[in-house]
Design a protein around this motif. Structure first.
Motif, PDB file in Angstrom:
ATOM      1  N   GLU A   1      33.714  24.218  38.666  1.00 26.70           N
ATOM      2  CA  GLU A   1      35.161  23.992  38.588  1.00 26.70           C
ATOM      3  C   GLU A   1      35.922  25.322  38.681  1.00 26.70           C
ATOM      4  OE1 GLU A   1      32.918  22.620  36.557  1.00 26.70           O
ATOM      5  OE2 GLU A   1      33.048  20.579  37.345  1.00 26.70           O
ATOM      6  N   LYS A   2      35.423  26.342  37.989  1.00 31.35           N
ATOM      7  CA  LYS A   2      36.070  27.661  38.029  1.00 31.35           C
ATOM      8  C   LYS A   2      36.039  28.233  39.442  1.00 31.35           C
ATOM      9  CE  LYS A   2      35.700  29.811  33.472  1.00 31.35           C
ATOM     10  NZ  LYS A   2      35.022  30.883  32.728  1.00 31.35           N
TER      11      LYS A   2
ATOM     12  N   GLU B   1      38.521  26.373  41.746  1.00 26.64           N
ATOM     13  CA  GLU B   1      39.914  26.717  41.480  1.00 26.64           C
ATOM     14  C   GLU B   1      40.242  28.160  41.886  1.00 26.64           C
ATOM     15  OE1 GLU B   1      41.000  26.117  37.424  1.00 26.64           O
ATOM     16  OE2 GLU B   1      42.923  27.135  37.663  1.00 26.64           O
TER      17      GLU B   1
ATOM     18  N   THR C   1      25.639  22.727  33.811  1.00 27.71           N
ATOM     19  CA  THR C   1      26.278  21.758  32.912  1.00 27.71           C
ATOM     20  C   THR C   1      27.564  22.327  32.312  1.00 27.71           C
ATOM     21  OG1 THR C   1      24.828  22.559  31.149  1.00 27.71           O
ATOM     22  CG2 THR C   1      24.131  20.569  32.319  1.00 27.71           C
ATOM     23  N   ASP C   2      27.871  23.605  32.629  1.00 31.91           N
ATOM     24  CA  ASP C   2      29.134  24.167  32.150  1.00 31.91           C
ATOM     25  C   ASP C   2      30.191  24.028  33.257  1.00 31.91           C
ATOM     26  OD1 ASP C   2      28.477  26.036  34.038  1.00 31.91           O
ATOM     27  OD2 ASP C   2      28.360  27.741  32.672  1.00 31.91           O
ATOM     28  N   ASP C   3      31.270  24.818  33.194  1.00 29.50           N
ATOM     29  CA  ASP C   3      32.357  24.677  34.168  1.00 29.50           C
ATOM     30  C   ASP C   3      32.284  25.708  35.304  1.00 29.50           C
ATOM     31  OD1 ASP C   3      32.883  26.825  32.589  1.00 29.50           O
ATOM     32  OD2 ASP C   3      35.009  26.406  32.317  1.00 29.50           O
ATOM     33  N   SER C   4      31.071  26.181  35.631  1.00 31.81           N
ATOM     34  CA  SER C   4      30.920  27.184  36.703  1.00 31.81           C
ATOM     35  C   SER C   4      31.538  26.697  38.004  1.00 31.81           C
ATOM     36  CB  SER C   4      29.435  27.483  36.956  1.00 31.81           C
ATOM     37  OG  SER C   4      28.823  28.014  35.832  1.00 31.81           O
TER      38      SER C   4
ATOM     39  N   ASN D   1      24.722  27.629  34.794  1.00 33.89           N
ATOM     40  CA  ASN D   1      25.540  27.921  33.610  1.00 33.89           C
ATOM     41  C   ASN D   1      25.923  29.401  33.520  1.00 33.89           C
ATOM     42  OD1 ASN D   1      25.340  25.235  33.001  1.00 33.89           O
ATOM     43  ND2 ASN D   1      23.959  25.487  31.261  1.00 33.89           N
TER      44      ASN D   1
ATOM     45  N   ASN E   1      25.046  26.593  43.074  1.00 36.16           N
ATOM     46  CA  ASN E   1      25.233  26.017  41.736  1.00 36.16           C
ATOM     47  C   ASN E   1      24.075  25.040  41.471  1.00 36.16           C
ATOM     48  OD1 ASN E   1      26.595  25.343  39.283  1.00 36.16           O
ATOM     49  ND2 ASN E   1      27.161  23.408  40.262  1.00 36.16           N
TER      50      ASN E   1
ATOM     51  N   SER F   1      29.050  30.510  33.993  1.00 40.49           N
ATOM     52  CA  SER F   1      30.515  30.476  33.955  1.00 40.49           C
ATOM     53  C   SER F   1      31.125  31.798  33.488  1.00 40.49           C
ATOM     54  CB  SER F   1      30.951  29.339  33.014  1.00 40.49           C
ATOM     55  OG  SER F   1      32.311  29.386  32.770  1.00 40.49           O
TER      56      SER F   1
END
Length: 470
Positions: free
Chosen positions: A107-108, A111, A102-105, A72, A98, A74
Motif C-alpha cells: 500500500e505504501k 501510494e 502482511t504489513d502495509d509495504s 514486511n 512483494n 514497510s
C-alpha cells in the motif's frame, strides 16, 4: 595409570588439538590479511573517479535489473527504493518483489510512487509461487512492483528474474541503501572482462548510526550500541580481510545477498535460487560447480569499495537468531554440495575453498567452544593446566581481537569511510574487547545453528526493524 592421569592426558590431547588448530587458522587469516593489504593499497593508489567516468556512457555499460525481495519491509523499503532511483548508472530497472507481505509495504509503495497495475508477459524460466499482479510507477517508468504469494526470499528472487528485462541482475535486501556510484564500481569487472566475470559482489556496511535522508547517506557515523559497533568491526574483518583474499584467486563462495550482481543466463542455467536459508551462498557454490562441470573459464569476484548500507540487529534476541540462521545456511550449502569437497575435479574450489569453509568457517566455532571449555577446566585444576589455559587465552586474544584491530587499521589505511577520528578510536577500543564478550557469544550462537540444522529446523524467523532513513 589411574583415572585422574587418564583424564589429564585426554584434556592435554584435546588442548593440543585446539592449540594447533588455532595456530593454523591464525596463520591462514594472517596470509589473507597480507594479501588484502597489498590488494587494497594497489587499488586505492588509483584515482578514485577517473576509471569509472567512461562507464557512464551507455555504449560502454550493460543494463541491469535490480531485484529487491520484500517481506514486511514497510519500515525500510521506501528509503531503499529512493536510493535505487538515484544511483548513477545509465540504464537500469528496479523490481520490488512483494513476497506476500502482511504489513502495509504494498500500500505504501502504491501510494508513494503512484503505481498502476499493468499487463506484463512473464517468461517463466524459473518456477515460483503465483504472481498476483505487476505494477508500474507513473513517476518512474523503470520502477516495477511484483505482488506475489509468499514463497520465501529465494522464490521472490526467482520471480524477479522471470520478470526482469536485462542480461544482468542485482539482488539487494529491502532494508539496504546504496551509495550512488556503487553500481558503476561493482559492474566494472563484469564489463571489462567481456563476459568472463559472471558475478560480482560489493561491500556491506552497517547503517545504524549514519544519517540517511530520502534514501541517501548524508553522514557516516557509528551507533552508540556496543552490540552494533561489534558488528561493524565484524563486517570490516569479513569483507576487507576474508573476501579480498579469496577473490584474488577466484575462491569466493559468498556474494552477499545484500548486494551482488549476477549474469542472468548463467543463474538460470544453474537453476536459479534454491529454497535454503543461505540462498546467496548456495547459489554461488552452485555457479562454481556448474562452471566446472561445463568446463568453462568464468570468475566470481569481490569489489571492496562499492557499499550497500544495511540495518543491523540491535538486540541480542535478533542478532542471535541471525547468526544461528547464517551458520545453518553455511551448513546447508556445504551439505548440498559435499561432492565438491576434496574433489580435484572441481579444482581450487574443491581442494581449497570448500575445505576452508568446512574446516575453518563451519567447524571453527565448535573447536573454539572446546577451547573455552578447556580453559575453564584447566583453571579449575590449576598446576600445569593453568599454563595451558593462559596459552589458549593468548591465542584466542590474537584470533579474536588482534585480527579485528588489524581490519580496522586496514579500513583507515585505505578506504576511510569513517571521517571522525573518535569513531576509529571507538572501533579500535571495541576490537580489543572482542575476545572477552562478543566472540564467545557468536561462537555459542553459531553452534546453536549446527544443532538447529541437525534438528531440521526450517525458516528464517521474524526480524524486527526500526528503519535507518529519515
Amino acid at each position: 595409570m589411574n583415572i585422574s592421569d587418564a583424564w589429564g592426558n585426554v584434556l592435554l590431547g584435546i588442548g593440543w588439538f585446539v592449540l594447533i588448530y588455532m595456530i593454523l587458522v591464525i596463520s591462514f587469516y594472517t596470509i589473507l590479511l597480507v594479501i588484502s593489504m597489498f590488494q587494497l593499497r594497489k587499488s586505492y593508489q588509483l584515482d578514485d573517479w577517473e576509471p569509472y567516468e567512461e562507464l557512464l556512457h551507455l555504449s560502454q555499460t550493460k543494463p541491469v535489473s535490480i531485484l529487491v525481495p520484500a517481506y514486511n519491509e514497510s519500515v525500510g523499503i521506501m528509503a531503499t527504493v529512493r536510493s535505487l532511483l538515484s544511483i548513477e548508472y545509465p540504464e537500469y530497472e528496479v523490481i520490488i518483489v512483494n513476497d506476500g507481505s502482511t504489513d502495509d509495504s504494498l500500500e505504501k509503495l502504491i501510494e508513494t510512487f503512484q503505481l498502476v497495475k499493468i499487463k506484463w508477459v512473464i517468461r517463466q524460466q524459473l518456477e515460483t509461487q503465483p504472481v498476483k499482479a505487476v505494477y508500474q510507477s507513473k513517476l518512474y517508468k523503470n520502477l516495477l512492483v511484483v505482488d506475489k504469494a509468499n514463497g520465501g526470499k529465494a522464490d521472490a528472487l526467482n520471480a524477479g528474474i522471470n520478470v526482469s528485462n536485462f542480461p544482468y541482475f542485482c539482488s539487494i535486501d529491502g532494508d539496504s541503501v546504496l551509495e550512488r556510484s556503487a553500481f558503476l564500481k561493482v559492474m566494472k569487472p563484469i564489463i571489462e572482462s567481456d563476459g568472463d566475470v559472471i558475478a560480482s559482489g560489493g561491500s556491506i556496511r552497517i547503517a545504524n548510526g549514519c544519517d540517511i535522508e530520502s534514501g541517501e547517506i548524508v553522514k557516516i557515523g557509528l551507533s552508540r550500541s556496543p552490540l552494533v559497533v561489534m558488528q561493524v568491526i565484524e563486517y570490516l574483518r569479513a569483507f576487507l580481510m576474508g573476501r579480498i583474499g579469496l577473490s584474488r584467486h577466484n575462491l569466493l563462495l559468498i556474494v552477499s545477498g545484500a548486494f551482488g550482481v549476477f549474469s542472468k543466463s548463467w543463474v538460470i542455467r544453474a537453476g536459479g535460487y534454491a529454497h535454503t536459508v543461505g540462498e546467496d551462498m548456495e547459489l554461488v557454490v552452485r555457479l562454481h560447480r556448474f562452471v566446472k562441470e561445463e568446463k568453462a573459464d568464468k570468475q566470481i569476484v569481490y569489489v571492496p569499495d562499492p557499499v550497500s548500507w544495511t540495518e543491523a540487529p540491535e538486540s541480542m534476541k535478533y542478532l542471535r537468531r541471525q547468526r544461528s540462521r547464517w551458520h545453518r545456511g553455511l551448513f546447508e550449502s556445504l551439505w548440498i554440495h559435499k561432492k565438491l569437497l576434496f574433489n580435484p575435479k572441481y579444482g581450487s574450489i574443491g581442494m581449497v575453498s570448500m575445505p576452508y569453509f568446512l574446516i575453518i568457517e563451519f567447524l571453527g566455532p565448535v573447536v573454539e567452544l572446546t577451547g573455552y571449555l578447556i580453559m575453564i577446566v584447566s583453571l579449575l585444576f590449576g598446576g600445569v593446566y593453568l599454563e595451558f589455559a593462559i596459552l589458549l587465552f593468548l591465542l584466542s586474544i590474537f584470533y579474536g581481537s588482534i585480527l579485528s584491530m588489524s581490519a580496522v587499521l586496514l579500513e583507515e589505511w585505505t578506504i576511510r569511510k569513517y571521517p571522525k577520528a573518535s569513531d576509529i578510536m571507538k572501533l579500535f577500543f571495541y576490537s580489543l574487547t572482542e575476545t572477552l564478550w562478543y566472540r564467545p557469544l557468536t561462537v555459542l550462537w553459531r553452534c546453536e545453528g549446527i544443532i538447529d540444522f541437525l534438528r531440521k529446523k526450517r525458516g528464517w524467523g521474524e526480524m524486527a526493524r526500526k528503519g535507518v532513513s529519515k
